[in-house]
Design a protein around this motif. Structure first.
Motif, PDB file in Angstrom:
ATOM      1  N   ARG A 619      79.126  83.834  34.802  1.00  0.00           N
ATOM      2  CA  ARG A 619      78.458  84.976  34.177  1.00  0.00           C
ATOM      3  C   ARG A 619      77.984  84.613  32.775  1.00  0.00           C
ATOM      4  NH1 ARG A 619      82.928  87.437  36.801  1.00  0.00           N
ATOM      5  NH2 ARG A 619      82.250  88.664  38.627  1.00  0.00           N
ATOM      6  N   THR A 620      78.805  83.816  32.065  1.00  0.00           N
ATOM      7  CA  THR A 620      78.356  83.337  30.749  1.00  0.00           C
ATOM      8  C   THR A 620      77.125  82.454  30.900  1.00  0.00           C
ATOM      9  OG1 THR A 620      80.640  83.406  29.950  1.00  0.00           O
ATOM     10  CG2 THR A 620      79.058  82.072  28.692  1.00  0.00           C
ATOM     11  N   GLU A 621      77.182  81.541  31.919  1.00  0.00           N
ATOM     12  CA  GLU A 621      76.023  80.679  32.162  1.00  0.00           C
ATOM     13  C   GLU A 621      74.822  81.498  32.597  1.00  0.00           C
ATOM     14  OE1 GLU A 621      77.287  77.884  35.055  1.00  0.00           O
ATOM     15  OE2 GLU A 621      78.619  76.775  33.703  1.00  0.00           O
ATOM     16  N   LEU A 622      75.061  82.577  33.354  1.00  0.00           N
ATOM     17  CA  LEU A 622      73.962  83.455  33.766  1.00  0.00           C
ATOM     18  C   LEU A 622      73.315  84.097  32.546  1.00  0.00           C
ATOM     19  CD1 LEU A 622      72.312  84.971  35.876  1.00  0.00           C
ATOM     20  CD2 LEU A 622      74.171  86.648  36.028  1.00  0.00           C
ATOM     21  N   ASP A 623      74.143  84.597  31.638  1.00  0.00           N
ATOM     22  CA  ASP A 623      73.586  85.195  30.414  1.00  0.00           C
ATOM     23  C   ASP A 623      72.801  84.157  29.617  1.00  0.00           C
ATOM     24  OD1 ASP A 623      74.825  87.514  31.170  1.00  0.00           O
ATOM     25  OD2 ASP A 623      76.580  87.218  29.878  1.00  0.00           O
ATOM     26  N   ALA A 624      73.372  82.927  29.517  1.00  0.00           N
ATOM     27  CA  ALA A 624      72.678  81.876  28.750  1.00  0.00           C
ATOM     28  C   ALA A 624      71.372  81.500  29.427  1.00  0.00           C
ATOM     29  CB  ALA A 624      73.590  80.654  28.614  1.00  0.00           C
ATOM     30  N   ALA A 625      71.404  81.329  30.794  1.00  0.00           N
ATOM     31  CA  ALA A 625      70.186  80.958  31.514  1.00  0.00           C
ATOM     32  C   ALA A 625      69.135  82.049  31.404  1.00  0.00           C
ATOM     33  CB  ALA A 625      70.521  80.687  32.983  1.00  0.00           C
ATOM     34  N   THR A 626      69.571  83.319  31.485  1.00  0.00           N
ATOM     35  CA  THR A 626      68.623  84.436  31.355  1.00  0.00           C
ATOM     36  C   THR A 626      68.005  84.453  29.956  1.00  0.00           C
ATOM     37  OG1 THR A 626      69.936  85.714  32.938  1.00  0.00           O
ATOM     38  CG2 THR A 626      68.370  86.927  31.567  1.00  0.00           C
ATOM     39  N   ALA A 627      68.866  84.249  28.933  1.00  0.00           N
ATOM     40  CA  ALA A 627      68.351  84.236  27.555  1.00  0.00           C
ATOM     41  C   ALA A 627      67.419  83.044  27.342  1.00  0.00           C
ATOM     42  CB  ALA A 627      69.520  84.179  26.572  1.00  0.00           C
ATOM     43  N   SER A 628      67.794  81.861  27.866  1.00  0.00           N
ATOM     44  CA  SER A 628      66.940  80.675  27.711  1.00  0.00           C
ATOM     45  C   SER A 628      65.615  80.876  28.417  1.00  0.00           C
ATOM     46  CB  SER A 628      67.652  79.430  28.264  1.00  0.00           C
ATOM     47  OG  SER A 628      68.830  79.162  27.532  1.00  0.00           O
ATOM     48  N   ALA A 629      65.649  81.448  29.627  1.00  0.00           N
ATOM     49  CA  ALA A 629      64.400  81.695  30.357  1.00  0.00           C
ATOM     50  C   ALA A 629      63.492  82.616  29.556  1.00  0.00           C
ATOM     51  CB  ALA A 629      64.709  82.290  31.736  1.00  0.00           C
ATOM     52  N   ALA A 630      64.070  83.670  28.972  1.00  0.00           N
ATOM     53  CA  ALA A 630      63.265  84.600  28.165  1.00  0.00           C
ATOM     54  C   ALA A 630      62.720  83.904  26.925  1.00  0.00           C
ATOM     55  CB  ALA A 630      64.123  85.803  27.769  1.00  0.00           C
ATOM     56  N   LEU A 631      63.582  83.062  26.274  1.00  0.00           N
ATOM     57  CA  LEU A 631      63.144  82.357  25.071  1.00  0.00           C
ATOM     58  C   LEU A 631      61.986  81.411  25.375  1.00  0.00           C
ATOM     59  CD1 LEU A 631      63.534  81.519  22.095  1.00  0.00           C
ATOM     60  CD2 LEU A 631      65.227  79.846  22.890  1.00  0.00           C
ATOM     61  N   TYR A 632      62.160  80.576  26.440  1.00  0.00           N
ATOM     62  CA  TYR A 632      61.100  79.610  26.760  1.00  0.00           C
ATOM     63  C   TYR A 632      59.852  80.304  27.288  1.00  0.00           C
ATOM     64  CZ  TYR A 632      64.242  75.684  26.014  1.00  0.00           C
ATOM     65  OH  TYR A 632      65.059  74.766  25.447  1.00  0.00           O
ATOM     66  N   ARG A 633      60.041  81.432  27.974  1.00  0.00           N
ATOM     67  CA  ARG A 633      58.863  82.164  28.440  1.00  0.00           C
ATOM     68  C   ARG A 633      58.081  82.713  27.249  1.00  0.00           C
ATOM     69  NH1 ARG A 633      61.442  85.284  31.374  1.00  0.00           N
ATOM     70  NH2 ARG A 633      61.391  83.977  33.249  1.00  0.00           N
ATOM     71  N   GLU A 634      58.822  83.214  26.231  1.00  0.00           N
ATOM     72  CA  GLU A 634      58.154  83.717  25.010  1.00  0.00           C
ATOM     73  C   GLU A 634      57.473  82.572  24.263  1.00  0.00           C
ATOM     74  OE1 GLU A 634      59.242  86.259  20.949  1.00  0.00           O
ATOM     75  OE2 GLU A 634      60.811  85.675  22.383  1.00  0.00           O
ATOM     76  N   LEU A 635      58.151  81.370  24.204  1.00  0.00           N
ATOM     77  CA  LEU A 635      57.539  80.212  23.545  1.00  0.00           C
ATOM     78  C   LEU A 635      56.280  79.792  24.266  1.00  0.00           C
ATOM     79  CD1 LEU A 635      57.615  77.964  21.432  1.00  0.00           C
ATOM     80  CD2 LEU A 635      59.097  76.645  22.970  1.00  0.00           C
ATOM     81  N   GLY A 636      56.312  79.772  25.605  1.00  0.00           N
ATOM     82  CA  GLY A 636      55.117  79.422  26.364  1.00  0.00           C
ATOM     83  C   GLY A 636      53.986  80.389  26.105  1.00  0.00           C
ATOM     84  N   THR A 637      54.349  81.673  25.970  1.00  0.00           N
ATOM     85  CA  THR A 637      53.309  82.677  25.687  1.00  0.00           C
ATOM     86  C   THR A 637      52.710  82.468  24.299  1.00  0.00           C
ATOM     87  OG1 THR A 637      54.464  84.268  27.106  1.00  0.00           O
ATOM     88  CG2 THR A 637      52.857  85.154  25.538  1.00  0.00           C
ATOM     89  N   LEU A 638      53.580  82.141  23.335  1.00  0.00           N
ATOM     90  CA  LEU A 638      53.093  81.911  21.973  1.00  0.00           C
ATOM     91  C   LEU A 638      52.207  80.680  21.882  1.00  0.00           C
ATOM     92  CD1 LEU A 638      56.320  82.727  19.903  1.00  0.00           C
ATOM     93  CD2 LEU A 638      54.267  84.147  20.143  1.00  0.00           C
ATOM     94  N   LEU A 639      52.497  79.656  22.712  1.00  0.00           N
ATOM     95  CA  LEU A 639      51.743  78.404  22.630  1.00  0.00           C
ATOM     96  C   LEU A 639      50.513  78.386  23.520  1.00  0.00           C
ATOM     97  CD1 LEU A 639      54.641  75.766  22.559  1.00  0.00           C
ATOM     98  CD2 LEU A 639      53.239  76.562  20.658  1.00  0.00           C
TER      99      LEU A 639
END
Length: 797
Positions: A619-639
């Motif tokens: 569940r901790t890894e799920l939260d981290a993976a979900t947060a990382s996916a959102a972070l990288y998705r936002e970075l991809g959108t910004l770039l």
């Protein structure tokens, strides 16, 4: 990077060795006519550093025509250190059998050295291509692509960059600034977002499938069941052990009873044996006394028999000699009869004489038949000669006149020939008969001689046999055959009786030898049997006591554990062991089931505890993976190219415009450069700072503005590029100075010479004589059919 010395040979249009010392050069010009090889010198610097050049994909094309070796050596400074790199290519020519020349090219190993300021000597640094290339990139701070854009300013690109199409300018700026890395970052960010999202999905699936039953409630239920099973298992194990003891006790009681019965049986048998031995002892003593009486009587009878073993053997031998003597006598009589019968010899001799006479008569008959045959042949020849002749003819034999002719004709010759054949056959038969008669007479003569010899021999053998018989006979006994036969038969009968009595004595002796010790030992055996019976009786009593004690213990154990059915069987004097064994088996099975269940619960509790911890981790890894996916998705959108990259490009253009404006204050102070709407605009200070498109500049004005922009790019590119870079200590300009008017050209030259104060080497490539004449230091390149040459000068022309 700042070059210090360049040495080339067989490189491009420089077939012969060319060496340039850059140590005293700050701003210099490389001049010469078009195609002389000005840019080739800059290509050689690039080849020495990176093993390739921007203008040629195949480095082997750089080798001079009709040369088999190309070498480039460059000494340079970078980041306070001094290096020397050398690269070369060799070419081998071979003539094939068909007469064609085949050329093979091979790159020679590269060598990179570093100058040691302590020893003032060069030390090897790397000698493999890959390691050398990596070391040079680290020292220079630029890879090949960055070097060709920051140090070697491309020809004709900055006018396009200044006033060309916006999309083309964007492409150039993306290439020069290496902005494509942001696209790569965006792609990588989107890929990571997808990967983390997939990872989150995978974790959610695992949590929903593999850990659906992993709950604290399930763990608590398992722990409660474990606590309940533990005492039940303990009680079951104690009951199983008690049953095992009961089985053992019942077995001991049964075994003790069995021993008691067996020992009582053996005791009774021992007592019975005592009675039997007593009876046998009494009977054996009487039998032994009778046997001894019989033995003495038998030996007395044996002693009374007149049997002489040696005499028996001598008489047997004498009988053998008597039989042989009788046979020899018969042979002697036959031999004497044969020797006296000589009539057969006389008959054989007479027959032989008759056969000899018949042979002579047959020989005479052959002669007479052959004479007659010859007469018949001559008569036939004469008859043949006379045939056809008449009286008065010449004789064909003697030549005389034939007189009166005989009237006899030819005779039949076959009877005469048969007579000859018959006579010869009769002669052969007579000869064979004579031979047979001679052989018969010889055999009969030899028979008579052999019979006479046999008579003498057999007579001698008979006499020897008589002497042998006399030696074998005892004194007083003659060699008379009947007397010998009578004495032999008497010894034969005595031998039979003696042998029978001897065997009987031996039999009685063996029986007495066997019976007497047993009779003597009977008393000892009877005493031992009595002692054995007493011991067995004591053992039987002890076994009974053991059985009673075990029974009491078993009854106490059954009362303790309330095994009423066991006590009932004991009271009925029945064996409780089968019941105890079946009950123990059931108890053992129950203990095994409880043990297995407890072990299962223990392992499941451990698994559940680990699974709960793992589920929490997931569940901790799920939260981290979900947060990382959102972070990288936002970075991809910004770039995205329509957002961040455009922002970077616009910021870079504004930085370059500001730096180019600073250079224009020296080169051509009339203009400044600004950015508006993604386009470069010039600010005309002579027209009240009017802003207009860079496309409205004249050719000379465009070159000056492009040069200012190029210098700005060379200065600011390291900080604008996405990748880190070192400070640029060298700059090589290959632009169209021919478009400048004399006044603007002078201003540009003054500005370029002013770059010396910035501690940067500036090399200008041009074929404009005015520019070459204005730069104090220059490298003049001259071309010729044999190859280009250079001349370095430090004064005005």
């Amino acid at each position: 990077m700042r070059p210090r010395n360049l040495r080339i040979e067989g490189f491009g249009c420089f077939a012969d060795t060319v060496e340039i010392d850059f140590t005293a050069m700050d701003v210099f010009v490389i001049s010469g006519p078009t195609g002389a090889g000005k840019t080739t010198l800059i290509d050689a610097i690039c080849y020495a550093l990176y093993g390739r050049v921007p203008r040629h994909a195949e480095t082997q094309q750089l080798m001079s025509h009709n040369r088999d070796q190309m070498s480039v050596a460059l000494e340079f400074e970078a980041s306070g250190a001094r290096y020397r790199v050398a690269r070369s290519i060799n070419r081998t020519r071979k003539t094939a059998r068909d007469g064609r020349e085949r050329v093979t090219r091979a790159a020679s190993p590269v060598q990179l050295e570093r100058f040691d300021f302590n020893t003032s000597d060069w030390a090897p640094n790397e000698d493999r291509v890959r390691e050398v290339d990596a070391a040079i990139e680290r020292a220079v701070g630029l890879d090949f692509r960055s070097f060709t854009r920051c140090v070697l300013l491309p020809q004709g690109r900055f006018a396009e960059f200044l006033s060309g199409d916006k999309s083309e300018r964007r492409a150039v700026l993306v290439e020069l600034l290496d902005i494509a890395i942001y696209q790569a970052i965006m792609t990588a960010a989107n890929a990571r977002a997808t990967r983390h999202a997939n990872e989150a999905t995978s974790i959610e699936r695992r949590l929903s499938e593999d850990y659906i039953d992993v709950t604290p409630e399930a763990l608590a239920a398992m722990r409660d069941e474990r606590e309940k099973i533990a005492p039940d298992l303990e009680y079951t194990k104690k009951r199983r052990d008690a049953l095992a003891s009961g089985v053992e006790l019942s077995g001991a009681v049964r075994d003790a009873r069995a021993r008691q019965k067996s020992q009582e049986k053996d005791r009774d048998a021992a007592l019975t044996r005592v009675v039997e031995l007593q009876e046998l002892s009494k009977a054996g003593a009487g039998q032994l006394a009778k046997l001894k009486i019989d033995q003495r009587a038998n030996e007395e009878t044996l002693g009374a028999i007149a049997y002489d073993r040696k005499l028996h053997q001598d008489l047997r031998a004498a009988m053998t000699q008597v039989d042989a003597q009788a046979k020899q006598q018969a042979l002697l009589n036959a031999a004497k009869t044969a020797a006296a019968d000589d009539g057969a010899l006389a008959k054989a001799q007479a027959a032989h004489a008759l056969a000899e006479q018949q042979c002579l008569d047959a020989a005479k008959a052959i002669v007479e038949a052959e004479r007659h045959l010859e007469e018949v042949r001559r008569a036939n020849v004469a008859a043949d000669v006379r045939s056809g002749l008449k009286a008065g003819d010449a004789c064909p034999v003697c030549g005389g006149v034939v007189g009166k002719l005989a009237k006899d004709g030819a005779h039949d010759i076959k009877p005469a020939e048969r007579a000859v054949t018959k006579a010869k056959s009769e002669e052969r038969a007579a000869s064979e008969a004579a031979k047979k008669c001679a052989l018969a007479a010889d055999r009969e003569s030899q028979r008579l001689e052999a019979a006479a010899v046999a008579v003498v021999r057999i007579d001698s053998e008979i006499e020897e046999a008589r002497a042998a018989i006399r030696k074998l006979l005892p004194k007083g006994m003659t060699a008379d055959a009947p007397e010998i036969a009578t004495a032999f038969r008497a010894q034969e009968d005595a031998a039979v009786k003696s042998d029978k009595l001897t065997r009987e004595s031996e039999r009685l002796r063996k029986i007495i030898a066997d019976l007497e010790p047993r009779v003597n030992a009977a008393a000892q055996t009877i005493a031992e049997s009595k002692a054995t019976a007493a011991a067995l009786d004591a053992q039987s009593a002890a076994a009974g006591k053991d059985a009673d004690a075990g029974k009491q213990q078993l009854v106490a154990l059954a009362r303790e554990w309330r095994w009423d059915d066991v006590n009932d069987l004991i009271a009925e004097k029945r064996d409780p062991r089968p019941l105890l064994e079946s009950t123990r088996s059931e108890c053992h099975a129950q203990a095994d089931r409880l043990t297995a269940r407890l072990a299962f619960l223990e392992s499941e509790i451990v698994r559940m505890e680990q699974a709960i911890e793992r589920a929490a981790t997931l569940r901790t890894e799920l939260d981290a993976a979900t947060a990382s996916a959102a972070l990288y998705r936002e970075l991809g959108t910004l770039l995205r190219a329509d957002q961040f990259q455009e922002f970077v490009i616009e910021e870079a253009m504004m930085t370059l415009a500001a730096a180019a404006t600073v250079h224009l204050r020296t080169l051509y102070e009339r203009f400044g450069i600004e950015v508006a709407g993604g386009e470069f605009e010039v600010v005309d200070h002579w027209q009240a700072d009017q802003r207009r498109s860079a496309k409205t500049l004249s050719g000379g004005e465009t070159f000056v503005a492009s040069l200012a922009l190029a210098l700005a790019l060379a200065e600011r590119l390291p900080e604008l590029r996405s990748a880190a870079a070192t400070s640029l200590e060298s700059l090589f300009l290959d632009e169209g100075f021919g478009t400048l008017d004399p006044e603007t050209l002078g201003t540009v030259i003054d500005a370029l010479e002013g770059l010396r104060s910035e501690e940067r080497m500036v090399g200008i490539i041009t074929h404009v004589p005015e520019l070459a004449a204005r730069i104090e230091t220059r490298i003049d390149v001259t071309k010729s059919p044999a190859g280009s040459t250079i001349a370095v000068s430090a004064g005005a022309a």
